[in-house]
Design a protein around this motif. Structure first.
Motif, PDB file in Angstrom:
ATOM      1  N   TYR A  30       0.893  -1.025  -0.129  1.00  0.00           N
ATOM      2  CA  TYR A  30       0.144   0.226   0.053  1.00  0.00           C
ATOM      3  C   TYR A  30       1.072   1.160  -0.001  1.00  0.00           C
ATOM      4  CZ  TYR A  30      -3.292   3.569   1.703  1.00  0.00           C
ATOM      5  OH  TYR A  30      -3.899   4.673   1.826  1.00  0.00           O
ATOM      6  N   THR A  31       1.323   1.723  -1.133  1.00  0.00           N
ATOM      7  CA  THR A  31       2.451   2.702  -1.347  1.00  0.00           C
ATOM      8  C   THR A  31       1.938   3.947  -0.555  1.00  0.00           C
ATOM      9  OG1 THR A  31       2.476   1.845  -3.431  1.00  0.00           O
ATOM     10  CG2 THR A  31       3.605   3.845  -3.073  1.00  0.00           C
ATOM     11  N   GLU A  32       0.959   4.761  -0.648  1.00  0.00           N
ATOM     12  CA  GLU A  32       0.724   5.955   0.003  1.00  0.00           C
ATOM     13  C   GLU A  32       0.782   5.773   1.389  1.00  0.00           C
ATOM     14  OE1 GLU A  32      -2.805   7.796  -0.997  1.00  0.00           O
ATOM     15  OE2 GLU A  32      -4.042   6.177   0.033  1.00  0.00           O
ATOM     16  N   GLY A  33       0.433   4.785   2.050  1.00  0.00           N
ATOM     17  CA  GLY A  33       0.651   4.428   3.393  1.00  0.00           C
ATOM     18  C   GLY A  33       2.230   3.767   3.913  1.00  0.00           C
ATOM     19  N   GLN A  69      -0.422   9.350  11.033  1.00  0.00           N
ATOM     20  CA  GLN A  69      -0.024   9.539  12.369  1.00  0.00           C
ATOM     21  C   GLN A  69      -0.137   8.289  13.225  1.00  0.00           C
ATOM     22  OE1 GLN A  69      -3.030  11.898  14.755  1.00  0.00           O
ATOM     23  NE2 GLN A  69      -0.911  12.998  15.510  1.00  0.00           N
ATOM     24  N   MET A  70      -0.743   7.552  12.747  1.00  0.00           N
ATOM     25  CA  MET A  70      -0.961   6.010  13.397  1.00  0.00           C
ATOM     26  C   MET A  70       0.248   5.342  13.259  1.00  0.00           C
ATOM     27  SD  MET A  70      -4.778   4.733  12.251  1.00  0.00           S
ATOM     28  CE  MET A  70      -6.257   5.820  12.638  1.00  0.00           C
ATOM     29  N   LEU A  71       1.252   5.424  12.442  1.00  0.00           N
ATOM     30  CA  LEU A  71       2.261   4.811  12.066  1.00  0.00           C
ATOM     31  C   LEU A  71       3.787   5.386  12.682  1.00  0.00           C
ATOM     32  CD1 LEU A  71       1.615   3.544   8.283  1.00  0.00           C
ATOM     33  CD2 LEU A  71       1.162   2.292  10.416  1.00  0.00           C
ATOM     34  N   ARG A  72       3.540   6.429  13.608  1.00  0.00           N
ATOM     35  CA  ARG A  72       4.803   7.183  13.796  1.00  0.00           C
ATOM     36  C   ARG A  72       5.665   6.288  14.618  1.00  0.00           C
ATOM     37  NH1 ARG A  72       7.459  10.332  17.340  1.00  0.00           N
ATOM     38  NH2 ARG A  72       8.479  12.214  16.582  1.00  0.00           N
ATOM     39  N   ALA A  73       5.085   5.743  15.618  1.00  0.00           N
ATOM     40  CA  ALA A  73       5.596   4.870  16.433  1.00  0.00           C
ATOM     41  C   ALA A  73       6.589   3.773  15.666  1.00  0.00           C
ATOM     42  CB  ALA A  73       4.624   3.950  17.327  1.00  0.00           C
ATOM     43  N   ALA A  85      23.470   5.532   9.924  1.00  0.00           N
ATOM     44  CA  ALA A  85      22.347   4.666   9.900  1.00  0.00           C
ATOM     45  C   ALA A  85      21.225   5.666  10.866  1.00  0.00           C
ATOM     46  CB  ALA A  85      22.309   3.302  10.356  1.00  0.00           C
ATOM     47  N   VAL A  86      21.725   5.958  12.116  1.00  0.00           N
ATOM     48  CA  VAL A  86      20.822   6.549  12.997  1.00  0.00           C
ATOM     49  C   VAL A  86      20.454   8.047  12.460  1.00  0.00           C
ATOM     50  CG1 VAL A  86      20.774   7.755  15.349  1.00  0.00           C
ATOM     51  CG2 VAL A  86      21.681   5.545  14.968  1.00  0.00           C
ATOM     52  N   MET A  87      21.423   8.509  11.764  1.00  0.00           N
ATOM     53  CA  MET A  87      21.115   9.999  11.412  1.00  0.00           C
ATOM     54  C   MET A  87      20.040   9.822  10.269  1.00  0.00           C
ATOM     55  SD  MET A  87      23.868  12.477   9.448  1.00  0.00           S
ATOM     56  CE  MET A  87      23.847  11.427   7.840  1.00  0.00           C
ATOM     57  N   HIS A  88      20.483   9.122   9.082  1.00  0.00           N
ATOM     58  CA  HIS A  88      19.615   9.019   8.224  1.00  0.00           C
ATOM     59  C   HIS A  88      17.918   8.680   8.688  1.00  0.00           C
ATOM     60  CE1 HIS A  88      22.394   9.510   5.178  1.00  0.00           C
ATOM     61  NE2 HIS A  88      23.068   8.740   5.458  1.00  0.00           N
ATOM     62  N   LEU A  89      17.766   7.681   9.513  1.00  0.00           N
ATOM     63  CA  LEU A  89      16.681   7.239  10.097  1.00  0.00           C
ATOM     64  C   LEU A  89      15.906   8.305  10.962  1.00  0.00           C
ATOM     65  CD1 LEU A  89      17.301   3.322  10.697  1.00  0.00           C
ATOM     66  CD2 LEU A  89      16.123   4.373   8.762  1.00  0.00           C
ATOM     67  N   GLN A  90      16.651   9.003  11.570  1.00  0.00           N
ATOM     68  CA  GLN A  90      16.238  10.306  12.196  1.00  0.00           C
ATOM     69  C   GLN A  90      15.742  11.211  11.176  1.00  0.00           C
ATOM     70  OE1 GLN A  90      19.728  11.524  14.527  1.00  0.00           O
ATOM     71  NE2 GLN A  90      18.746  10.677  16.478  1.00  0.00           N
ATOM     72  N   ASN A  91      16.258  11.467  10.113  1.00  0.00           N
ATOM     73  CA  ASN A  91      15.686  12.397   8.984  1.00  0.00           C
ATOM     74  C   ASN A  91      14.408  11.752   8.469  1.00  0.00           C
ATOM     75  OD1 ASN A  91      17.734  14.139   9.122  1.00  0.00           O
ATOM     76  ND2 ASN A  91      19.157  13.225   7.786  1.00  0.00           N
ATOM     77  N   ALA A  92      14.337  10.301   8.324  1.00  0.00           N
ATOM     78  CA  ALA A  92      13.248   9.790   7.778  1.00  0.00           C
ATOM     79  C   ALA A  92      12.064  10.086   8.739  1.00  0.00           C
ATOM     80  CB  ALA A  92      13.527   8.291   7.700  1.00  0.00           C
ATOM     81  N   LEU A  93      12.442  10.149  10.203  1.00  0.00           N
ATOM     82  CA  LEU A  93      11.275  10.442  11.037  1.00  0.00           C
ATOM     83  C   LEU A  93      10.777  11.996  10.824  1.00  0.00           C
ATOM     84  CD1 LEU A  93       9.427   9.616  13.418  1.00  0.00           C
ATOM     85  CD2 LEU A  93      11.568  10.324  14.865  1.00  0.00           C
ATOM     86  N   LYS A  94      11.646  12.986  10.651  1.00  0.00           N
ATOM     87  CA  LYS A  94      11.511  14.205  10.499  1.00  0.00           C
ATOM     88  C   LYS A  94      10.501  14.384   8.975  1.00  0.00           C
ATOM     89  CE  LYS A  94      15.717  16.258  12.357  1.00  0.00           C
ATOM     90  NZ  LYS A  94      16.922  16.844  12.207  1.00  0.00           N
ATOM     91  N   HIS A  95      10.789  13.689   8.147  1.00  0.00           N
ATOM     92  CA  HIS A  95       9.983  13.912   6.951  1.00  0.00           C
ATOM     93  C   HIS A  95       8.532  13.182   7.231  1.00  0.00           C
ATOM     94  CE1 HIS A  95      13.225  15.148   4.641  1.00  0.00           C
ATOM     95  NE2 HIS A  95      13.991  14.266   4.696  1.00  0.00           N
ATOM     96  N   TRP A  96       8.518  12.118   8.039  1.00  0.00           N
ATOM     97  CA  TRP A  96       7.294  11.385   8.487  1.00  0.00           C
ATOM     98  C   TRP A  96       6.468  12.675   9.037  1.00  0.00           C
ATOM     99  CZ3 TRP A  96       5.471   7.235   6.063  1.00  0.00           C
ATOM    100  CH2 TRP A  96       4.270   6.450   6.559  1.00  0.00           C
ATOM    101  N   ARG A 151      -2.870  15.609   8.903  1.00  0.00           N
ATOM    102  CA  ARG A 151      -3.598  15.707  10.003  1.00  0.00           C
ATOM    103  C   ARG A 151      -4.874  16.455  10.280  1.00  0.00           C
ATOM    104  NH1 ARG A 151      -5.107  11.257  12.863  1.00  0.00           N
ATOM    105  NH2 ARG A 151      -6.578  11.933  11.799  1.00  0.00           N
ATOM    106  N   PRO A 152      -4.681  17.959   9.660  1.00  0.00           N
ATOM    107  CA  PRO A 152      -5.851  18.924   9.621  1.00  0.00           C
ATOM    108  C   PRO A 152      -6.750  18.710   8.429  1.00  0.00           C
ATOM    109  CG  PRO A 152      -3.878  20.033   9.900  1.00  0.00           C
ATOM    110  CD  PRO A 152      -3.449  18.669   9.446  1.00  0.00           C
ATOM    111  N   LEU A 153      -6.243  17.851   7.579  1.00  0.00           N
ATOM    112  CA  LEU A 153      -7.093  17.836   6.239  1.00  0.00           C
ATOM    113  C   LEU A 153      -7.870  16.433   5.863  1.00  0.00           C
ATOM    114  CD1 LEU A 153      -4.515  19.287   3.627  1.00  0.00           C
ATOM    115  CD2 LEU A 153      -6.230  20.517   4.739  1.00  0.00           C
TER     116      LEU A 153
END
Length: 702
Positions: A509-512, A684-688, A635-646, A654-656
């Protein structure tokens, strides 16, 4: 040729056309409505001319001279397209007197939409049943069919497990009907309206049942198929003689009671477990094919290519099954009661056509060459381009659709079917605030998706001008940046699906950013671990695991291959440019524009998230093979960046958008399992889960 005088705002036009033709009346109605906005001062004569000697069935021309516009075509369908072409020009601000001559013809003969009805659905989920009220409204179908005509789709395929009793009350088996007389009349009124409106718009209609199913009422009355009263789709097939008779008679009665219904489709899989390919084909001949033969008119057939060469519902493809099927279609066509050609349908890249334009697989696995060598005489192969990858976010990449069609339209190809099995484009259940919106239905949100596929299936050599003009018409000057931004951001979906091998619906499910976990049998967030180990769908892509292994071994890469660093770089380049293109667009007073921009931003941040995950995956896998702590820190740095983009995705969406019902999450569910039946999705449900990637990398040891 009849005459009709229509008065506009500042002019009058005389239409000359065949007033006995419902299709020409429809074409004139659409054109006259558009002319009410034209400000020309001249009086015009508008002629609709049918010329079968000089024009192919779906080709037309528009000529404009001496205050006369002539629209000439090879059929009423062509005249509709010609009139709607003029309507499009008028909407884009071109006055009638400035309409330029044009001539167009169809590239592919079959341009269909796959539409799963919300009743007796293939899967049981609130995400499908919530469309019940909308799909019972003829105003919805009028709008949807108008959209199809405007985009030059010429076939609507309507699917559910057991459709017959929604359209007819079986004469010899009235006990099969679950409806009282008033309910039956309401269903018939609805389906007659759908067929009539489709016919007026020159849209063919097909009813496509899955097999083998009967109503619970029929099962209980005759003590057959008692093990599938809930209509689960992967079950044993009941081939009782009475079910064969019932099915055959339903097909005949339906075709006779609905003369505007174009034809039937058949599928050889669902409800047919424990049957061999030959037994499935024989059952179809004795029921659907024979029912078509006994009807008092000709009809057309869509013959889905079987995806199982075994007795299982999810078997594999084989040359033997291809030979069996080709021979069966030839025999069916020779019976003489069907209009030619038969459409022999295959799923392009299984359920995820929005991936690579190269054919990697069909449903079940490899496609051999039996269906097109030698070239068939009685059938044409058609591709089903399934979309199980984006339902909420708007999407449109013209270059991809154009390349897809041109690369896969050999002489034996008849066309495409576009659509989904886990999403119905009816009720807009996505949008939080529906005040002051120019759309009412879900398909209207995805206007570009339908316009791209429809218009390019009709003419893949059409340039992007018509799509760019539509953006400008909708959003004015600010819309001029959107086509490029939309295309750049939309490439994210294609690259994710090309890089992550997938098959049936829930495998991706690509967009998710979600995929099926074979171990848990749940659809969940694609972790960095899964990304490292999952092979790509596109054979020109290199997986992270293979890339790191080859780098460590000092091996070079084929220049034709796309390595993970190259993929990440392409994502960053295109997504950052898309964000730059829309950064100065102000949408304060235009909610529709706000949603367009928001979706472009969401796709862009999803692409940047994916790029950061790729980089994190490379670093993580390299750390595991070398033990160098630098790669762990990377690896930690790039995955932290991935979290920022998420987090950027969450802040935008979320508002829309509401929490959205999603069939992908309820594959184990039914009404008896409310927890799954009503499962919903939001980023938002996948942030964890996204955060878990960071924490895993921080705590990992070689």
């Amino acid at each position: 040729m009849g005459l009709l005088l229509v008065a506009g705002n500042c002019l009058s036009q005389t239409f000359q056309y065949d007033t006995t033709s419902a299709r020409q009346r429809y074409a004139v109605t659409r054109l006259s409505e558009a002319l009410k906005q034209d400000r020309s001062a001249n009086v015009y004569t508008i002629q609709l001319i049918t010329d079968t000697s000089a024009y192919a069935l779906e080709s037309f021309s528009v000529n404009n001279s001496n205050h006369s516009v002539s629209i000439t075509g090879g059929s009423d369908r062509a005249l509709i397209y010609g009139c709607l072409s003029v309507v499009e020009d008028l909407r884009n601000g071109i006055a009638l007197e400035n309409i330029q001559p044009k001539k167009e013809k169809a590239f592919l003969a079959f341009r269909a939409i796959k539409y799963d009805l919300p009743w007796d659905t293939y899967r049981h989920s609130y995400a499908l049943s919530l469309h019940d009220t909308t799909c019972r409204d003829t105003a919805y179908w009028k709008a949807f069919l108008d959209m199809m005509a405007e985009n030059r789709f010429n076939a609507l395929t309507l699917w559910n497990l057991h459709p017959y009793t929604f359209l007819i009350k079986p004469k010899n088996f009235p006990e099969a009907s679950p409806w009282n007389d008033d309910e039956m009349k309401a269903w018939q009124t609805l389906f007659h309206a759908i067929m009539r409106m489709a016919h007026e718009r020159a849209i063919d209609t097909y009813i496509i049942p899955f097999n083998i199913f009967v109503t619970p009422e029929f099962a209980k009355a005759h003590n057959v198929a008692m093990d599938n009263l809930q209509h689960d789709y992967f079950v044993r097939g009941d081939t009782s003689a009475i079910i064969k008779q019932y099915t055959r008679e339903c097909v005949t009665q339906m075709l006779e009671e609905y003369p505007e219904l174009t034809g039937m489709g058949l599928t050889l899989g669902e409800g047919m477990a424990e049957m061999t390919p030959q037994q499935r084909e024989d059952w179809m001949k004795e029921t659907i094919i024979e029912g078509m033969r006994q009807a008092n008119r000709k009809s057309k057939l869509i013959h889905r290519i079987p995806f199982s060469s075994t007795t299982g519902s999810l078997g594999i493809t084989s040359i033997e099954t291809e030979k069996l099927t080709r021979n069966a279609i030839k025999q069916e066509a020779a019976m003489g009661f069907m209009e030619m050609p038969v459409w022999a349908d295959l799923k392009f890249n299984w359920s995820h056509a929005h991936s690579t334009t190269k054919l990697i697989k069909v449903h079940g696995g490899k496609l051999y060459d039996t269906y097109f060598k030698p070239e068939p005489e009685v059938y044409k192969v058609t591709w089903t381009a399934r979309n199980e990858d984006f339902f909420c976010l708007r999407w449109g990449v013209p270059s991809f659709v154009r390349e897809h069609i041109l690369n896969n339209s050999q002489s034996w190809c008849g066309g495409y079917t576009i659509g989904s099995e886990t999403y119905i484009p009816a009720k807009d259940y996505f949008t939080k605030d529906k005040n002051d919106l120019p759309w009412h239905y879900a398909f209207e949100r995805q206007w570009l998706f339908y316009k791209l596929w429809g218009r390019l299936l009709y003419n893949p050599l059409q340039d992007d001008a018509i799509f760019n003009a539509e953006f400008t018409r909708r959003y004015g000057v600010q819309g001029k940046q959107l086509p490029e931004a939309s295309s750049l951001a939309g490439s994210t979906a294609l690259r994710i699906a090309s890089d992550f091998d997938c098959g049936w619906d829930f495998t991706l499910y690509t967009e998710g950013m979600m995929a099926l976990d074979a171990a848990t049998k749940n659809v969940s967030y694609i972790s960095v671990e899964r990304l490292i180990n999952q092979p790509p769908l596109d054979t020109d892509y290199v997986s992270i695991k293979d890339y790191v292994q080859q780098v460590q071994a000092g091996q070079s890469f084929d220049k034709a291959k796309t390595t993970p660093p190259q993929l990440a770089a392409m994502l960053e380049r295109d997504c950052n440019k898309a964000l730059q293109l829309v950064q100065n667009i102000s949408a304060k007073n235009n909610k529709a524009l706000m949603y367009e921009v928001a979706d472009i931003k969401t796709w862009s941040y999803l692409g940047l998230h994916f790029a950061a995950k790729i980089k994190g995956g490379i670093a993580l896998q390299t750390y595991r093979t070398t033990g160098d702590e630098k790669y762990k820190r990377d690896a930690v740095m790039h995955l932290q960046n991935a979290l920022k983009h998420w987090d950027a995705i969450i802040s935008i969406t979320r508002p829309l958008y509401n929490d959205m019902p999603l069939v992908h999450l309820s594959q184990q569910g039914g009404k008896e399992n409310a927890e799954n039946f009503y499962k919903t999705f939001h980023w938002q449900m996948l942030r964890a889960d996204v955060l878990n990637d960071v924490q895993m990398a921080e705590n990992i040891h070689k």
